[in-house]
Scaffold this active site. Structure first.
Site, short mmCIF file in Angstrom:
data_model
loop_
_atom_site.label_atom_id
_atom_site.label_comp_id
_atom_site.label_asym_id
_atom_site.label_seq_id
_atom_site.Cartn_x
_atom_site.Cartn_y
_atom_site.Cartn_z
N CYS A 118 0.82 -1.22 0.00
CA CYS A 118 0.00 0.00 0.00
C CYS A 118 0.85 1.27 0.00
O CYS A 118 1.53 1.54 -0.97
CB CYS A 118 -0.98 -0.05 1.18
N ARG A 128 -11.49 7.10 -4.05
CA ARG A 128 -10.75 6.20 -3.18
C ARG A 128 -11.19 4.74 -3.39
O ARG A 128 -12.38 4.47 -3.52
CB ARG A 128 -11.00 6.61 -1.73
N HIS A 180 -4.00 -5.73 1.40
CA HIS A 180 -3.91 -5.85 2.86
C HIS A 180 -4.52 -7.19 3.24
O HIS A 180 -5.06 -7.89 2.41
CB HIS A 180 -4.75 -4.76 3.54
#
Ligand SMILES: [Zn+2]
Lengths: 242, 423
Positions: free
Chosen positions: A94, A128, A195
């Site tokens: 990330c 996002r 993640h």
């Protein structure tokens, strides 16, 4: 210390890795143990010099300001570039993925200089990306990477690969790099938006990284808990209407 | 009391809306009722507060318990209004103020983000600031941003007395410039969200009892109150050397002793009898179902709630030591945080030496976490069913601890209430 010990540097866990990314280091230790390999983990704090002799360097995610501070500190240190030049493995997640590239957006969206060990540039996505991420390893991905990759993404970065990087995977569900590809690999440097943490949900990636260190492809060892979680997450994505 | 007509009308309308919501089975109706009230009378909070707000309590963790402890202490002065259900945004605050006698003293729990707005409207005598850490992760709540908003709020409300936790560097940053601050050494187990200085970004240096910043010279302020924690029991110690034994607290753990110490510091500012305050705080048994012992299905559980990694880290210490088995329920609905990656930030390694029963929608994520933490576990979809394959040592317990995320906790509470009434 014996030669067979794999030295893992966890880079700035206090700055990067506040979103469960510490789990990647745990997963590396765990997978190494399954393969009969011994590991030694070094936590590197901001301000400390990066150890020059590690086999594997791990970076996690973090907030915008932490990301800029970490990139500046790593560039000033210079140790990452040296590590990559001598063939050490790198896993960056990330914000860590963005900051090992050539440039990434700071908190205001202005381009900020990265560490430059991966040929990528990151700017902003229009919206996002938050949610489950499912990808299929790229045809050029390292041998041993055959299973679907599963994780969770939460980032605003659109990442563009340069000629010296190739994608880790192709997106089946989610956003990833923003152009249907996900993550990037160059030599023994790997970055991804997965993640979960990434290596706990995708032990094949942990095995590839450890395989790079020991110089041979490691056999796949399945674990019930992990397979059940993977099956459940894949089913979840299927039901989410892909 | 001279409440404005507009406010009175709004209260009536709000109560009707709340009742409708309750009848429709949509919870307690506080939020709905409050929204209706604020829509009809936007200044209802200020009108209803009218100088009777003794204290506002805010923190990421423990605000409901701390508010309850403090409210119990304040009752020595007479009637108190306080939210029974942890409704802590503007709608909950207005509903609470509209309940009970119109001149009752108010002790209010307030959500971190709403605190500046509620402070401006209610003009409290004291604000208690407990701790600040990440809450639901995918909301990207920036801890430092909340601290800056609190800082601005305190500059704009110079008459208020602040009682703040000196062990939390982010809270310290928020409170340090307020004209009147009572610092309390309440402790901080979770330091991951305050690893760097909130002002200058330097990595903080910590020892057992102190923290400081080598960048800008900030350090833990001198305290007026300290929690001394030894062998599972706390003592609140004032700078004058007075000691208040918190052994009798029924709310468990170091963090509840910390909550009580903060509440006691507020009690002192309000001029309350401190021995009497401790006595009344010790009467609090369960707060909105937290720590309550209930029957669910075939077993009896003690309900434990944790909403974020900091809360989980504290909660693990409240559970009985190994080899006593425990149940852990993990969900990932919106109120829990959709991404359970935080499981990896919690030191589940501390549960080694016992069997953990993993349940909830994300029980498989927990199982993988426990596998890596080397904690024995069984994964059971419904451990409360009489037929559940519980380990015998779990079945043998009179009461088993069940820690749960927010929505898992409420599912268990609702199920226990439903089963209790249908018997
Ligand atoms: Zn500083």
């Amino acid at each position: 210390m014996s030669e067979s010990v794999i030295r893992i540097a966890s880079i700035y866990p206090t700055l990067l890795g506040t979103y469960g990314d510490g789990g990647n280091v745990l997963a590396l230790k765990h997978r190494a143990g399954l393969h009969g390999l011994v590991t030694d983990v070094v936590d590197v704090s901001p301000g400390e010099p990066l150890p020059r002799d590690c086999d594997l360097y791990v970076l996690g995610g973090g907030e915008d300001t932490a990301q800029v501070a970490a990139a500046d500190s790593l560039r000033a240190d210079g140790g990452m570039t040296q590590a990559v030049d001598r063939g050490a493995a790198v896993l960056a997640i990330c914000a860590g993925y963005q900051l090992i590239g050539r440039e990434f957006p700071d908190a205001t969206g202005a381009p900020s200089a990265g560490v430059g060990i991966l040929d990528i540039r990151t700017d902003r996505l229009p919206k996002r990306a938050v949610g489950e991420l499912l990808t299929r390893p790229d045809p050029q991905a390292p041998a041993g990477l055959t299973d679907l990759l599963t994780g969770y993404e939460n980032h605003a970065g659109a990442t563009h690969l340069g000629p010296d990087a190739r994608p880790l995977a192709q997106v089946e569900f989610g956003v990833g790099n923003g152009d249907v590809s996900e993550g990037a690999i160059s030599g023994h440097v790997m970055g991804t938006y997965l993640h979960g943490p990434c290596l706990a949900r995708n032990p094949q990636i942990a095995d590839v990284l450890l395989g790079w260190v020991v110089g041979e492809q490691l056999p796949h060892i399945a674990e019930r808990e992990v397979e059940e979680l993977r099956a459940e997450r894949l089913e979840f994505v299927r039901r989410s209407g892909r | 009391m001279s409440r404005k007509l507009r406010t009175r009308m709004a209260i009536t309308a709000g109560r009707m809306a709340a009742a409708t919501s309750r009848i429709a089975g949509r919870g307690e109706g506080m939020v709905v009722g409050g929204r209706v009230m604020l829509k009809l009378a936007p200044d209802a909070i200020a009108d209803l507060a009218n100088g009777r707000v003794a204290a506002l309590v805010s923190a990421t963790n423990g605000k409901t318990s701390t508010t309850r402890l403090l409210a119990n202490a304040v009752e020595q002065l007479g009637p108190v209004v306080t939210a029974a259900t942890g409704a802590n945004m503007t709608s909950g605050v207005v509903t609470t103020l509209a309940s009970g006698p119109p001149d009752a003293t108010a002790v209010l729990e307030v959500d971190e983000a709403y605190l500046p707005m509620v402070t401006a409207a209610t003009k409290p005598r004291v604000i208690l600031l407990g701790n600040l850490s990440r809450d639901q992760l995918d909301r990207m709540n920036e801890v430092a941003m909340t601290a800056r908003k609190w800082r601005k709020m305190l500059a704009e409300n110079p008459d208020v007395t602040v009682v703040a936790n000196a062990d939390d560097p982010v809270v310290t940053f928020a409170a340090e410039q307020a004209p009147r601050v009572i610092w309390v050494g309440g402790g901080q187990v979770w330091t991951a969200d305050s690893s760097v200085c909130p002002e200058c970004g330097t990595l903080l240096t910590r020892s057992d009892t102190q923290w400081n910043c080598t960048g800008c010279g900030r350090k833990r302020p001198e305290t007026s109150w300290e929690l001394r924690w030894q062998d599972g029991s706390g003592t609140a110690v004032s700078r004058l050397g007075q000691e208040f034994d918190l052994f009798g607290l029924q709310l468990p753990g170091r963090f509840n002793a910390s909550n009580a110490t903060l509440a006691l510091a507020v009690a002192e500012q309000l001029g309350l009898g401190l021995d009497e305050s401790v006595k009344r705080m010790c009467q609090v048994q369960a707060v909105s179902g937290r720590y309550a012992i209930v029957n669910v299905g075939a077993i009896r559980i003690r309900l434990l709630l944790a909403k974020n990694p900091a809360g989980w880290t504290e909660l693990i210490d409240v559970m009985p030591p190994a080899p006593t088995p425990v149940i852990v329920s993990i969900n990932s609905n919106a109120a829990d945080g959709r991404d359970p990656s935080w499981l990896w930030d919690v030191p589940f390694e501390k549960l080694r030496g016992r069997t953990v029963i993993a349940t909830g929608d994300r029980r498989r994520d927990l199982a993988v976490r426990l596998l890596h933490a080397e904690v024995d576990h069984v994964v059971i979809a419904d451990p409360y069913s009489p037929a559940a394959p519980l380990p015998p040592e779990a079945r043998a317990l009179d009461v088993i601890d069940n820690a749960a995320t927010y929505t898992a906790f409420h599912e268990l509470r609702t199920r226990a209430q439903r089963e209790a009434t249908s018997e």
